[in-house]
Each structure stands twice: as C-alpha cells, then as structure tokens.
Design a protein around this motif. Sequence first.
Motif, short mmCIF file in Angstrom:
data_model
loop_
_atom_site.label_atom_id
_atom_site.label_comp_id
_atom_site.label_asym_id
_atom_site.label_seq_id
_atom_site.Cartn_x
_atom_site.Cartn_y
_atom_site.Cartn_z
N PRO A 27 29.60 45.32 32.64
CA PRO A 27 30.03 46.60 32.42
C PRO A 27 29.30 47.56 31.57
CG PRO A 27 31.82 44.96 31.26
CD PRO A 27 30.73 44.28 32.31
N GLU A 70 30.75 51.33 38.78
CA GLU A 70 31.79 50.46 39.53
C GLU A 70 31.06 49.35 39.99
OE1 GLU A 70 33.28 53.09 42.52
OE2 GLU A 70 34.16 54.24 41.00
N ASP A 98 30.70 46.86 36.95
CA ASP A 98 31.79 46.34 36.53
C ASP A 98 31.88 45.07 37.48
OD1 ASP A 98 32.34 47.95 34.72
OD2 ASP A 98 33.89 49.15 35.78
#
Length: 449
Positions: free
Chosen positions: A424, A416, A419
């Motif tokens: 990512p 997370e 991201d």
Amino acid sequence: MNAIDEKLQPILSTVLHRNAGETEFHQAVQEVLESLGRVISKHPEYAEEALIERICEPERQIIFRVPWVDDNNDVQINRGFRVQFNSALGPYKGGLRFHPSVNVGIIKFLGFEQTFKNALTGMPIGGGKGGSDFNPRGRSDREIMRFCQSFMVELHRHVGEYTDVPAGDIGVGGREIGYMFGMYKRLTNRYEAGVLTGKGLSYGGSRARTEATGFGTVYFVERMLATTGTSFEGKRCVVSGSGNVAIYAMQKVMSFGGTVVACSDSDGYIVDENGIDLALVKEIKEVRRGRISEYAELKGDGVHYVKGGSIWDVPCEVALPCATQNELTGADAKTLVENGVIAVGEGANMPSTPDAVHVFQKAKVLFAPGKAANAGGVATSALEMQQNASRDSWSFAKTEERLAQIIHSIHDACAETADEYGAPGDYVLGANITGFVRVAEAMRALGVV
C-alpha cells in the motif's frame, strides 16, 4: 526498492548484454523488473512464451542521417531516431526529443517507459519515442525549419495515424511540430491531421495539450496528497525546469493554493520567496527564449539566482522534478527529506535516480513516478487524435475535464494495484504492475508476433 526475483534475473542479464552501454535503458528495465516478481508469483502465465523478454525488446529501431544547411550555407549532419517499442495496445505513440544528449539508448529508455505510461491512460495507444541529437538552442527559425523538413523526409516513411503518431518532447514545441507537419503534408499529398499531436489550434491541435503534462502531474500529486488528508493549499513548492512541463505545473500548483518559490534551467536556478512570477517566466522562456538568470536581473531585490548548483537545496514541502532524466540524485533526495519534503511528483521522464527513489520510499515520502504522474501529455495527445478522427474540436474546459478524469483514474488504479500486491502506498510498484499487466494481456491475446 525491491530485489529482482531470481526468475527475472536472466532477463535483466540478457538486456544488459544485448544493449551494452545504454545505461538509461538498463535503469528503466531494471526498475520495472523489480516490481514484477510479485506478478509472476501470482500469475505464472506471464513468464511463459518469453513474454517479458519480448516486452523488453523494441519491435523496431530506426536510425537515419539528417543533412541540412545552416545560415552560413555550411552542411550539417545530425542523426535521427525512432524506436517503435510496442504496438500491442494501438499505434506507437510518443514524443520527439531534439537535444545533443540524444542517442539510441536514451530513446529506447523513453520508448520503454512510454509503453507503460500509455497503457496506464487506458487509451488505445502503444509506445514509441524518437528524436535527434540536433540542438535547436541558438539556431534561427529558418535553420530549425530546414532541419525539421529534412528530419521529416525520412521519418514520414515510418509514421501515420494508424501506425505511429509522434508528438513533442524536449526541444520540440509547436514551432517544430508545425514545420514537420507541413513537410509531411507536402510529401504525402494528404491532410492527415492525426499523424502528429501537439499541433497548433489553427490546423487540428487540441486545446489544453500545451498545458497537459504539467497540469496532469499536479492533478496526480493533488490526488495523492488527498489520501493523507492534505492538499497543495499553503504548501511551499519547488519545480525544476522552466520549459513547457514546468511552466504549466507551476500554474496549476498556484491555482491549487500552493506557492512555487524556485525553478531552474540548465544554467542554474532562481529562488523568489514571494512566489515565482509566472508571467515573467513565460515571457523569458516562451517569447524571448532566454535564460532563467534574466528573471533575477529583471526582478532585482528579493530574488536569488544560483549558477549551477542543485535546486533541491531549496527547502520545500512538495518537489516536482520537471526537467530531465536523473536530475534528482540520492544526495538531493536526502537533502529534501531533511528539509521536510512530504511529496514528490515526477513531471519529467525518470528524473529521480534509483537511489533517490529508495530514499523517498524509506522516508515514507509520497512519491509519484513519471510513467503515472506525467501521463497527462500523452493522454491529451490521444484526445487530440480522437478529435482529429471525428473532425471535431473540443473546448478547453471539456478537454481539461477529460484530462483530470484520466489522471485520477491512473492514480486510483496504481493505488489499488499496490494494495492488491501487498504494498500500500507504493505508487512505483502500482504503476509498473498496472501498466505491465495491460500490455501483457494484449500481447498474450495476439500470440507470438
């Protein structure tokens, strides 16, 4: 790999200057700083009050003499270390390593990594590391006991369940922890079970602690593989090392349906195309304390032993470096990529060189950095502390369930964060930023101390 932000370059220069010759520590700091440019752009407050500089400087470094008498009645002298790196999140927590390569630079690198690794677990533990240049290999049980007792005579002044909680690392297993705990108990005249983790079950240890680091690495990689819709099932795997971490990583890979075809020790490696016989490896390493070459002698046909060389020449889909720092080089990484590797999980501390990490990331290989992937050991150590504090003992199943939950949460937090910061799939950046932010927030709250 990311370039270091120009605002952070002076910090790295200072670290290099103040810690001359400590190459592993330099490498660990640079690897984290490469991830932080995006953070200080988004949160400039982290560049204030010399916060990053303070994170890069240990709170305390202890070096001491360890005299002991060998079986020939000759006096031996070793050097002991404990680097208490950061206690913003809780008491210092990290292993003790007994190996001839140990010096203050290696202990500082390990303590720095440990700080972020411990933060990733979400448990209330700070970061530290210690050890000695003592080599337990070839020493009798009595010699090891005398060394451990002498080591603890000094170390006991600096540890405690609310101060600093050591555990094992390379060269320090249940035997050594037992000898050190016995001496600590005698010196302090109290049964303070929470002062050491990795203890035997008969005197306050936790079930699943022995297996935790290896199991945790595989849990992380399994979760990482799942993001691409695959798993260990049917995968060909190579695991470096044949100590505690490697043995239990192999066991968990096999339980997930993977086939481990090679493992190693410092003398060389074996290849068994039928799959490693883990019971035999455990017999050789945990009972006889022998060399991995004995596996080939006992198994005979179908097993290939290579003295020296690189285990990463063996083709595989999943590679788990579980031996020691910088064991997997850029050249090794290129070989693995050419041979079709799809995922790499670091079971050891910083086993891949920066060049190797760059090769994996450029080739879009799933890469799990040690500070995230091998956090299972310290997470279960924290669970052992929890059991000691409550005078409780959990079942193996309950402990392993908590371990899996913690590792899955680490994976998800890293993913997370990657991201969120526009990278990512970059678990290195995700782990570094997640760990850093958790430590930095605590340090900011506590003021300049």
